[in-house]
Design an enzyme around this catalytic site. Structure first.
Site, PDB file in Angstrom:
ATOM      1  N   GLY A 191       0.787  -1.230   0.150  1.00 12.57           N
ATOM      2  CA  GLY A 191      -0.052  -0.012   0.065  1.00 12.57           C
ATOM      3  C   GLY A 191       0.939   1.274   0.032  1.00 12.57           C
ATOM      4  O   GLY A 191       0.513   2.518   0.629  1.00 12.57           O
ATOM      5  N   LEU A 192       2.203   1.127  -0.438  1.00 12.60           N
ATOM      6  CA  LEU A 192       2.996   2.292  -0.438  1.00 12.60           C
ATOM      7  C   LEU A 192       3.315   2.829  -1.750  1.00 12.60           C
ATOM      8  O   LEU A 192       4.328   3.452  -2.069  1.00 12.60           O
ATOM      9  CB  LEU A 192       4.239   1.839   0.004  1.00 12.60           C
ATOM     10  CG  LEU A 192       4.142   1.398   1.656  1.00 12.60           C
ATOM     11  CD1 LEU A 192       5.583   0.955   2.165  1.00 12.60           C
ATOM     12  CD2 LEU A 192       3.712   2.436   2.499  1.00 12.60           C
ATOM     13  N   SER A 193       2.225   2.514  -2.611  1.00  9.43           N
ATOM     14  CA  SER A 193       2.320   2.827  -4.140  1.00  9.43           C
ATOM     15  C   SER A 193       3.701   2.704  -4.990  1.00  9.43           C
ATOM     16  O   SER A 193       4.153   3.572  -5.668  1.00  9.43           O
ATOM     17  CB  SER A 193       2.113   4.486  -4.161  1.00  9.43           C
ATOM     18  OG  SER A 193       0.826   4.725  -3.762  1.00  9.43           O
ATOM     19  N   ASP A 225      -1.646   9.420  -5.668  1.00 10.32           N
ATOM     20  CA  ASP A 225      -0.091   8.577  -5.779  1.00 10.32           C
ATOM     21  C   ASP A 225       0.639   9.057  -6.699  1.00 10.32           C
ATOM     22  O   ASP A 225       1.871   9.445  -6.438  1.00 10.32           O
ATOM     23  CB  ASP A 225      -0.208   6.978  -5.909  1.00 10.32           C
ATOM     24  CG  ASP A 225      -1.549   6.272  -4.943  1.00 10.32           C
ATOM     25  OD1 ASP A 225      -1.711   6.974  -3.983  1.00 10.32           O
ATOM     26  OD2 ASP A 225      -2.063   5.229  -5.233  1.00 10.32           O
ATOM     27  N   SER A 246       3.239   1.129  -7.611  1.00  6.34           N
ATOM     28  CA  SER A 246       2.953   1.189  -8.934  1.00  6.34           C
ATOM     29  C   SER A 246       3.255   2.629  -9.496  1.00  6.34           C
ATOM     30  O   SER A 246       3.760   2.873 -10.615  1.00  6.34           O
ATOM     31  CB  SER A 246       1.577   0.577  -9.142  1.00  6.34           C
ATOM     32  OG  SER A 246       0.692   1.260  -8.511  1.00  6.34           O
TER      33      SER A 246
HETATM   34  C1  GLA Z   1      -5.064   4.242  -3.245  1.00  8.41           C
HETATM   35  C2  GLA Z   1      -5.290   4.762  -4.621  1.00  8.41           C
HETATM   36  C3  GLA Z   1      -5.473   6.382  -4.596  1.00  8.41           C
HETATM   37  C4  GLA Z   1      -6.265   6.656  -3.179  1.00  8.41           C
HETATM   38  C5  GLA Z   1      -6.084   5.885  -2.008  1.00  8.41           C
HETATM   39  C6  GLA Z   1      -6.802   5.915  -1.003  1.00  8.41           C
HETATM   40  O1  GLA Z   1      -3.626   4.274  -2.796  1.00  8.41           O
HETATM   41  O2  GLA Z   1      -4.351   4.439  -5.498  1.00  8.41           O
HETATM   42  O3  GLA Z   1      -5.665   6.942  -5.803  1.00  8.41           O
HETATM   43  O4  GLA Z   1      -7.631   6.502  -3.441  1.00  8.41           O
HETATM   44  O5  GLA Z   1      -6.095   4.274  -2.404  1.00  8.41           O
HETATM   45  O6  GLA Z   1      -6.966   7.377  -0.416  1.00  8.41           O
END
Ligand code: GLA
Length: 384
Positions: free
Chosen positions: A121-123, A174, A125
Protein backbone atom coordinates in the site's frame (compact mmCIF):
# COMPACT_ATOMS: atom_id res chain seq x y z
CA UNK A 1 24.55 -6.84 -7.04
CA UNK A 2 25.79 -5.11 -10.23
CA UNK A 3 24.60 -1.57 -10.68
CA UNK A 4 21.55 -0.93 -12.80
CA UNK A 5 23.42 0.57 -15.83
CA UNK A 6 25.77 -2.43 -16.04
CA UNK A 7 22.92 -4.91 -15.93
CA UNK A 8 21.07 -2.83 -18.55
CA UNK A 9 24.14 -2.95 -20.83
CA UNK A 10 24.48 -6.71 -20.39
CA UNK A 11 20.79 -7.21 -21.18
CA UNK A 12 20.34 -4.86 -24.14
CA UNK A 13 23.88 -4.70 -25.55
CA UNK A 14 24.30 -0.94 -25.12
CA UNK A 15 24.52 1.53 -22.25
CA UNK A 16 21.34 3.29 -21.04
CA UNK A 17 20.89 6.99 -21.83
CA UNK A 18 20.30 7.61 -18.12
CA UNK A 19 18.63 6.51 -14.90
CA UNK A 20 15.46 8.09 -13.48
CA UNK A 21 13.70 7.38 -10.19
CA UNK A 22 10.47 8.16 -8.35
CA UNK A 23 9.31 7.58 -4.77
CA UNK A 24 6.57 5.59 -3.08
CA UNK A 25 4.33 7.54 -0.71
CA UNK A 26 2.41 7.45 2.53
CA UNK A 27 -0.63 9.62 2.87
CA UNK A 28 -0.76 11.47 6.21
CA UNK A 29 -4.51 12.03 5.93
CA UNK A 30 -7.23 12.50 3.29
CA UNK A 31 -7.98 8.88 2.40
CA UNK A 32 -10.39 7.89 -0.38
CA UNK A 33 -10.91 11.56 -1.08
CA UNK A 34 -8.92 11.93 -4.32
CA UNK A 35 -11.60 10.48 -6.62
CA UNK A 36 -14.12 12.67 -4.81
CA UNK A 37 -12.36 15.87 -5.84
CA UNK A 38 -11.16 16.23 -2.25
CA UNK A 39 -7.93 16.96 -0.37
CA UNK A 40 -5.02 14.66 0.50
CA UNK A 41 -1.71 15.14 2.31
CA UNK A 42 0.93 12.64 1.16
CA UNK A 43 4.68 12.59 1.73
CA UNK A 44 7.21 10.92 -0.58
CA UNK A 45 9.02 7.95 0.93
CA UNK A 46 12.79 7.51 0.88
CA UNK A 47 12.05 4.22 -0.95
CA UNK A 48 12.30 4.69 -4.71
CA UNK A 49 11.90 2.79 -7.94
CA UNK A 50 14.57 3.42 -10.57
CA UNK A 51 14.52 2.80 -14.27
CA UNK A 52 17.47 2.78 -16.61
CA UNK A 53 16.26 3.65 -20.11
CA UNK A 54 17.36 4.44 -23.62
CA UNK A 55 15.37 5.94 -26.47
CA UNK A 56 14.67 3.91 -29.60
CA UNK A 57 13.94 5.23 -33.08
CA UNK A 58 11.05 2.79 -33.58
CA UNK A 59 7.87 2.23 -31.51
CA UNK A 60 9.03 -0.88 -29.66
CA UNK A 61 9.09 -1.06 -25.86
CA UNK A 62 11.40 -3.63 -24.30
CA UNK A 63 10.69 -3.87 -20.58
CA UNK A 64 12.51 -5.92 -17.91
CA UNK A 65 13.11 -5.72 -14.16
CA UNK A 66 15.77 -6.77 -11.67
CA UNK A 67 13.04 -8.12 -9.40
CA UNK A 68 10.61 -9.78 -11.83
CA UNK A 69 11.07 -12.85 -14.00
CA UNK A 70 8.65 -11.68 -16.67
CA UNK A 71 9.66 -9.20 -19.36
CA UNK A 72 7.87 -7.94 -22.43
CA UNK A 73 8.40 -6.57 -25.93
CA UNK A 74 5.44 -4.65 -27.29
CA UNK A 75 4.77 -1.83 -29.78
CA UNK A 76 3.15 1.31 -28.36
CA UNK A 77 0.20 0.96 -30.74
CA UNK A 78 -0.44 -2.59 -29.44
CA UNK A 79 -0.91 -1.32 -25.86
CA UNK A 80 -4.56 -1.46 -24.71
CA UNK A 81 -6.67 -2.41 -21.67
CA UNK A 82 -5.00 -5.49 -20.16
CA UNK A 83 -2.28 -5.54 -22.85
CA UNK A 84 0.42 -6.07 -21.73
CA UNK A 85 -0.76 -7.59 -18.44
CA UNK A 86 0.99 -7.75 -15.08
CA UNK A 87 3.62 -5.29 -13.89
CA UNK A 88 4.77 -4.29 -17.40
CA UNK A 89 1.36 -2.60 -17.95
CA UNK A 90 2.52 0.21 -15.65
CA UNK A 91 5.48 0.90 -17.93
CA UNK A 92 3.89 0.40 -21.36
CA UNK A 93 0.75 2.24 -20.22
CA UNK A 94 2.70 5.43 -19.57
CA UNK A 95 4.08 5.58 -23.13
CA UNK A 96 0.62 4.80 -24.50
CA UNK A 97 -1.00 7.50 -22.34
CA UNK A 98 1.61 10.12 -23.29
CA UNK A 99 0.99 9.40 -26.96
CA UNK A 100 -2.81 9.54 -26.39
CA UNK A 101 -2.26 12.98 -24.82
CA UNK A 102 -0.55 14.11 -28.02
CA UNK A 103 3.11 13.87 -27.03
CA UNK A 104 5.58 12.59 -29.63
CA UNK A 105 7.07 9.61 -27.83
CA UNK A 106 8.78 6.60 -29.41
CA UNK A 107 9.98 3.25 -28.12
CA UNK A 108 12.25 2.66 -25.12
CA UNK A 109 14.50 -0.02 -23.70
CA UNK A 110 13.76 -0.09 -19.96
CA UNK A 111 15.24 -1.94 -16.98
CA UNK A 112 13.49 -1.39 -13.64
CA UNK A 113 14.89 -1.62 -10.11
CA UNK A 114 11.89 -1.44 -7.77
CA UNK A 115 12.78 -0.63 -4.17
CA UNK A 116 9.32 0.40 -2.95
CA UNK A 117 7.90 -2.60 -1.06
CA UNK A 118 5.31 -4.38 -3.24
CA UNK A 119 1.75 -4.96 -2.06
CA UNK A 120 2.33 -2.82 1.02
CA UNK A 121 0.00 0.00 0.00
CA UNK A 122 2.99 2.32 -0.49
CA UNK A 123 2.34 3.04 -4.20
CA UNK A 124 5.04 0.97 -5.82
CA UNK A 125 3.02 1.15 -9.06
CA UNK A 126 2.94 4.97 -9.10
CA UNK A 127 6.68 5.04 -8.36
CA UNK A 128 7.24 2.80 -11.37
CA UNK A 129 4.95 4.81 -13.65
CA UNK A 130 6.48 8.12 -12.63
CA UNK A 131 10.08 6.96 -13.06
CA UNK A 132 9.21 5.89 -16.62
CA UNK A 133 7.30 9.12 -17.31
CA UNK A 134 10.32 11.15 -16.16
CA UNK A 135 12.57 9.14 -18.48
CA UNK A 136 10.20 9.56 -21.44
CA UNK A 137 9.90 13.31 -20.85
CA UNK A 138 13.67 13.79 -20.85
CA UNK A 139 14.52 11.34 -23.63
CA UNK A 140 11.92 12.64 -26.08
CA UNK A 141 12.54 16.30 -25.24
CA UNK A 142 9.04 16.91 -23.80
CA UNK A 143 10.44 19.22 -21.09
CA UNK A 144 7.63 18.26 -18.70
CA UNK A 145 9.83 17.63 -15.66
CA UNK A 146 10.85 21.29 -15.48
CA UNK A 147 7.54 22.86 -14.42
CA UNK A 148 4.68 22.11 -12.03
CA UNK A 149 2.23 22.08 -14.98
CA UNK A 150 4.47 19.66 -16.87
CA UNK A 151 4.72 17.36 -13.86
CA UNK A 152 0.95 17.48 -13.52
CA UNK A 153 0.63 16.37 -17.16
CA UNK A 154 3.00 13.48 -16.48
CA UNK A 155 1.06 12.49 -13.35
CA UNK A 156 -2.16 12.51 -15.37
CA UNK A 157 -0.62 10.22 -18.01
CA UNK A 158 0.56 7.88 -15.24
CA UNK A 159 -2.94 7.76 -13.76
CA UNK A 160 -4.38 6.92 -17.21
CA UNK A 161 -1.84 4.10 -17.52
CA UNK A 162 -3.08 2.71 -14.23
CA UNK A 163 -6.80 3.21 -14.97
CA UNK A 164 -6.98 2.33 -18.66
CA UNK A 165 -4.16 -0.18 -19.22
CA UNK A 166 -3.51 -1.83 -15.81
CA UNK A 167 -7.24 -1.63 -15.05
CA UNK A 168 -7.08 -0.23 -11.47
CA UNK A 169 -9.75 2.49 -10.99
CA UNK A 170 -7.57 4.57 -8.64
CA UNK A 171 -7.66 8.33 -8.10
CA UNK A 172 -4.60 10.47 -8.82
CA UNK A 173 -3.07 11.00 -5.38
CA UNK A 174 -0.21 8.52 -5.68
CA UNK A 175 1.06 9.83 -9.01
CA UNK A 176 0.73 13.46 -7.87
CA UNK A 177 2.71 12.62 -4.73
CA UNK A 178 5.50 10.98 -6.74
CA UNK A 179 5.70 14.02 -9.04
CA UNK A 180 5.28 16.95 -6.61
CA UNK A 181 6.41 15.99 -3.08
CA UNK A 182 9.54 17.70 -1.76
CA UNK A 183 11.92 16.78 1.09
CA UNK A 184 10.81 17.77 4.63
CA UNK A 185 7.33 18.70 3.37
CA UNK A 186 3.91 17.11 3.03
CA UNK A 187 2.01 17.88 -0.15
CA UNK A 188 -1.42 19.46 0.27
CA UNK A 189 -3.15 18.22 -2.83
CA UNK A 190 -6.46 19.59 -4.05
CA UNK A 191 -7.77 16.85 -6.30
CA UNK A 192 -10.54 18.98 -7.80
CA UNK A 193 -8.28 21.50 -9.53
CA UNK A 194 -4.90 19.79 -9.12
CA UNK A 195 -3.52 22.67 -6.99
CA UNK A 196 -0.62 21.74 -4.71
CA UNK A 197 1.12 23.44 -1.81
CA UNK A 198 4.02 22.40 0.38
CA UNK A 199 3.41 22.05 4.13
CA UNK A 200 6.55 21.90 6.33
CA UNK A 201 6.81 18.41 7.79
CA UNK A 202 10.04 18.17 9.73
CA UNK A 203 9.34 15.85 12.64
CA UNK A 204 12.97 15.57 13.67
CA UNK A 205 12.83 19.11 15.02
CA UNK A 206 10.18 17.88 17.49
CA UNK A 207 11.99 14.63 18.37
CA UNK A 208 9.18 12.73 16.69
CA UNK A 209 9.15 9.94 14.11
CA UNK A 210 6.62 8.75 11.55
CA UNK A 211 6.63 4.98 11.78
CA UNK A 212 5.28 2.95 8.86
CA UNK A 213 4.10 -0.58 9.64
CA UNK A 214 3.62 -2.89 6.68
CA UNK A 215 1.06 -5.36 8.02
CA UNK A 216 1.97 -7.86 5.29
CA UNK A 217 -1.76 -8.44 4.90
CA UNK A 218 -2.37 -8.71 1.18
CA UNK A 219 -4.95 -6.40 -0.32
CA UNK A 220 -5.21 -8.40 -3.55
CA UNK A 221 -8.79 -9.47 -2.74
CA UNK A 222 -9.82 -5.86 -2.46
CA UNK A 223 -9.74 -4.94 -6.13
CA UNK A 224 -13.50 -5.04 -6.50
CA UNK A 225 -14.00 -3.35 -3.12
CA UNK A 226 -12.06 -0.24 -4.14
CA UNK A 227 -14.20 0.11 -7.26
CA UNK A 228 -17.36 -0.48 -5.19
CA UNK A 229 -16.45 2.38 -2.82
CA UNK A 230 -15.84 4.63 -5.78
CA UNK A 231 -19.18 3.68 -7.33
CA UNK A 232 -20.99 4.46 -4.05
CA UNK A 233 -19.42 7.91 -3.92
CA UNK A 234 -20.39 8.64 -7.52
CA UNK A 235 -23.94 7.48 -6.82
CA UNK A 236 -24.18 9.66 -3.69
CA UNK A 237 -22.84 12.70 -5.58
CA UNK A 238 -25.37 12.06 -8.31
CA UNK A 239 -28.25 11.82 -5.85
CA UNK A 240 -27.08 15.04 -4.18
CA UNK A 241 -26.91 16.79 -7.55
CA UNK A 242 -23.18 17.62 -7.39
CA UNK A 243 -20.20 16.64 -9.50
CA UNK A 244 -18.07 15.44 -6.56
CA UNK A 245 -18.81 14.76 -2.88
CA UNK A 246 -16.27 17.54 -2.24
CA UNK A 247 -18.98 19.94 -3.38
CA UNK A 248 -21.11 19.26 -0.27
CA UNK A 249 -18.29 19.97 2.19
CA UNK A 250 -19.35 23.02 4.22
CA UNK A 251 -23.07 22.28 3.93
CA UNK A 252 -24.86 21.08 7.09
CA UNK A 253 -23.87 17.41 7.21
CA UNK A 254 -27.17 16.19 8.70
CA UNK A 255 -29.15 17.68 5.84
CA UNK A 256 -26.80 16.14 3.28
CA UNK A 257 -27.07 12.71 4.88
CA UNK A 258 -30.85 12.95 5.26
CA UNK A 259 -31.11 13.43 1.50
CA UNK A 260 -29.54 10.00 0.87
CA UNK A 261 -31.73 6.89 0.62
CA UNK A 262 -29.81 4.29 2.66
CA UNK A 263 -27.50 3.88 5.58
CA UNK A 264 -24.55 2.58 3.56
CA UNK A 265 -24.49 5.60 1.24
CA UNK A 266 -24.86 7.89 4.27
CA UNK A 267 -21.86 6.33 6.00
CA UNK A 268 -19.68 6.40 2.86
CA UNK A 269 -20.57 10.06 2.34
CA UNK A 270 -19.97 10.95 5.99
CA UNK A 271 -16.47 9.49 5.76
CA UNK A 272 -15.57 11.47 2.65
CA UNK A 273 -16.95 14.78 3.92
CA UNK A 274 -15.43 14.55 7.41
CA UNK A 275 -12.12 13.26 6.01
CA UNK A 276 -11.77 16.23 3.67
CA UNK A 277 -12.30 18.54 6.67
CA UNK A 278 -9.63 16.68 8.63
CA UNK A 279 -6.96 17.40 5.99
CA UNK A 280 -6.86 21.15 6.60
CA UNK A 281 -7.24 20.52 10.34
CA UNK A 282 -4.00 18.49 10.17
CA UNK A 283 -2.33 21.18 8.04
CA UNK A 284 -3.24 23.78 10.71
CA UNK A 285 -2.10 21.54 13.58
CA UNK A 286 1.24 20.91 11.82
CA UNK A 287 1.72 24.64 11.32
CA UNK A 288 1.02 25.14 15.07
CA UNK A 289 3.35 22.27 16.02
CA UNK A 290 0.39 20.68 17.84
CA UNK A 291 1.21 17.00 17.47
CA UNK A 292 -1.43 15.91 20.00
CA UNK A 293 -4.03 17.35 17.67
CA UNK A 294 -2.44 15.70 14.60
CA UNK A 295 -2.55 12.38 16.46
CA UNK A 296 -6.19 12.88 17.46
CA UNK A 297 -7.10 13.57 13.83
CA UNK A 298 -5.19 10.45 12.69
CA UNK A 299 -7.27 8.33 15.04
CA UNK A 300 -10.53 10.02 13.97
CA UNK A 301 -9.59 9.29 10.34
CA UNK A 302 -8.89 5.65 11.13
CA UNK A 303 -12.19 5.22 12.95
CA UNK A 304 -14.05 6.77 10.03
CA UNK A 305 -12.28 4.48 7.52
CA UNK A 306 -12.95 1.47 9.75
CA UNK A 307 -16.59 2.12 10.68
CA UNK A 308 -18.08 4.33 7.95
CA UNK A 309 -16.01 3.49 4.87
CA UNK A 310 -15.27 -0.13 5.92
CA UNK A 311 -11.85 -0.44 4.29
CA UNK A 312 -9.76 -1.41 7.33
CA UNK A 313 -8.96 -4.97 8.46
CA UNK A 314 -7.89 -6.87 11.59
CA UNK A 315 -4.18 -6.21 11.03
CA UNK A 316 -4.55 -2.45 10.44
CA UNK A 317 -6.82 -2.08 13.48
CA UNK A 318 -4.33 -4.01 15.60
CA UNK A 319 -1.44 -1.69 14.64
CA UNK A 320 -3.52 1.39 15.42
CA UNK A 321 -4.91 0.08 18.72
CA UNK A 322 -1.47 -1.09 19.87
CA UNK A 323 0.27 2.15 18.87
CA UNK A 324 -2.32 4.28 20.66
CA UNK A 325 -2.24 2.05 23.77
CA UNK A 326 1.56 2.43 23.80
CA UNK A 327 1.39 6.22 23.85
CA UNK A 328 1.72 7.20 20.17
CA UNK A 329 0.28 10.65 19.40
CA UNK A 330 -1.98 8.82 16.97
CA UNK A 331 -2.05 6.19 14.23
CA UNK A 332 -4.13 5.30 11.20
CA UNK A 333 -4.26 3.07 8.16
CA UNK A 334 -2.81 4.74 5.05
CA UNK A 335 -3.58 4.14 1.37
CA UNK A 336 -6.46 2.12 -0.05
CA UNK A 337 -6.86 -0.24 2.93
CA UNK A 338 -7.89 -3.92 3.19
CA UNK A 339 -4.29 -4.63 4.20
CA UNK A 340 -1.16 -2.68 3.35
CA UNK A 341 0.35 -0.24 5.83
CA UNK A 342 -0.47 1.89 8.86
CA UNK A 343 1.36 4.98 10.12
CA UNK A 344 2.00 6.00 13.72
CA UNK A 345 3.25 9.34 15.03
CA UNK A 346 5.66 8.45 17.83
CA UNK A 347 8.25 10.11 20.09
CA UNK A 348 11.71 9.12 18.80
CA UNK A 349 12.54 7.53 22.18
CA UNK A 350 9.47 5.29 21.97
CA UNK A 351 10.02 3.83 18.49
CA UNK A 352 11.74 0.60 19.53
CA UNK A 353 9.31 -0.11 22.34
CA UNK A 354 6.34 0.58 20.07
CA UNK A 355 7.65 -1.56 17.17
CA UNK A 356 8.24 -4.46 19.58
CA UNK A 357 4.75 -4.08 21.06
CA UNK A 358 3.22 -4.24 17.57
CA UNK A 359 5.26 -7.36 16.73
CA UNK A 360 4.23 -8.95 20.00
CA UNK A 361 0.55 -8.17 19.40
CA UNK A 362 0.74 -9.75 15.92
CA UNK A 363 2.51 -12.85 17.29
CA UNK A 364 -0.15 -13.25 19.98
CA UNK A 365 -2.88 -12.98 17.36
CA UNK A 366 -1.00 -15.54 15.21
CA UNK A 367 -0.64 -13.09 12.34
CA UNK A 368 2.29 -12.86 9.90
CA UNK A 369 5.05 -10.72 11.45
CA UNK A 370 4.69 -7.06 10.36
CA UNK A 371 7.62 -4.87 9.31
CA UNK A 372 8.00 -1.38 10.83
CA UNK A 373 10.36 1.36 9.68
CA UNK A 374 10.74 5.09 10.31
CA UNK A 375 10.43 7.41 7.29
CA UNK A 376 11.21 11.02 6.48
CA UNK A 377 9.52 13.14 3.83
CA UNK A 378 11.63 12.75 0.69
CA UNK A 379 11.94 14.06 -2.86
CA UNK A 380 9.99 13.61 -6.11
CA UNK A 381 10.64 11.93 -9.46
CA UNK A 382 13.95 13.02 -10.98
CA UNK A 383 16.83 12.12 -13.24
CA UNK A 384 19.53 10.49 -11.06
C1 GLA B 1 -5.06 4.04 -3.36
C2 GLA B 1 -5.32 4.77 -4.65
C3 GLA B 1 -5.36 6.29 -4.44
C4 GLA B 1 -6.30 6.66 -3.29
C5 GLA B 1 -6.01 5.79 -2.06
C6 GLA B 1 -7.00 6.04 -0.95
O1 GLA B 1 -3.78 4.32 -2.90
O2 GLA B 1 -4.31 4.48 -5.59
O3 GLA B 1 -5.75 6.91 -5.63
O4 GLA B 1 -7.64 6.56 -3.67
O5 GLA B 1 -6.03 4.42 -2.38
O6 GLA B 1 -6.86 7.32 -0.45
Amino acid sequence: MPRLPETFAALYGHAPDGVWSAPGRVNLIGEHTDYNGGLALPIALPHRTSCAASARDDDVLRIASLQEESSVEVRIDEVAAGQPSGWTAYVAGVLWALREAGYAVRGLDVLVDGRVPLGAGLSSSAALECSVAAAASDLFGLGLMESAEGREALATACQRAENDVAGAPTGGMDQAAAMHCTPAHALRLDCRDGATSQVPFDLEAHGVVLLVTDTRASHALADGQYGARRDSCEKAADLLGVEFLRDVVGRPLDETLDALPDDELRRRTRHVVTEIDRVDAVVDALRDGDLDEVGRLFVASHESLRDDYEVSCTELDLVVDTAVAQGAFGARMTGGGFGGSAISLVRADDVDRLSSAIEEAFAQARLTAPVSFAVTASGPAQRD
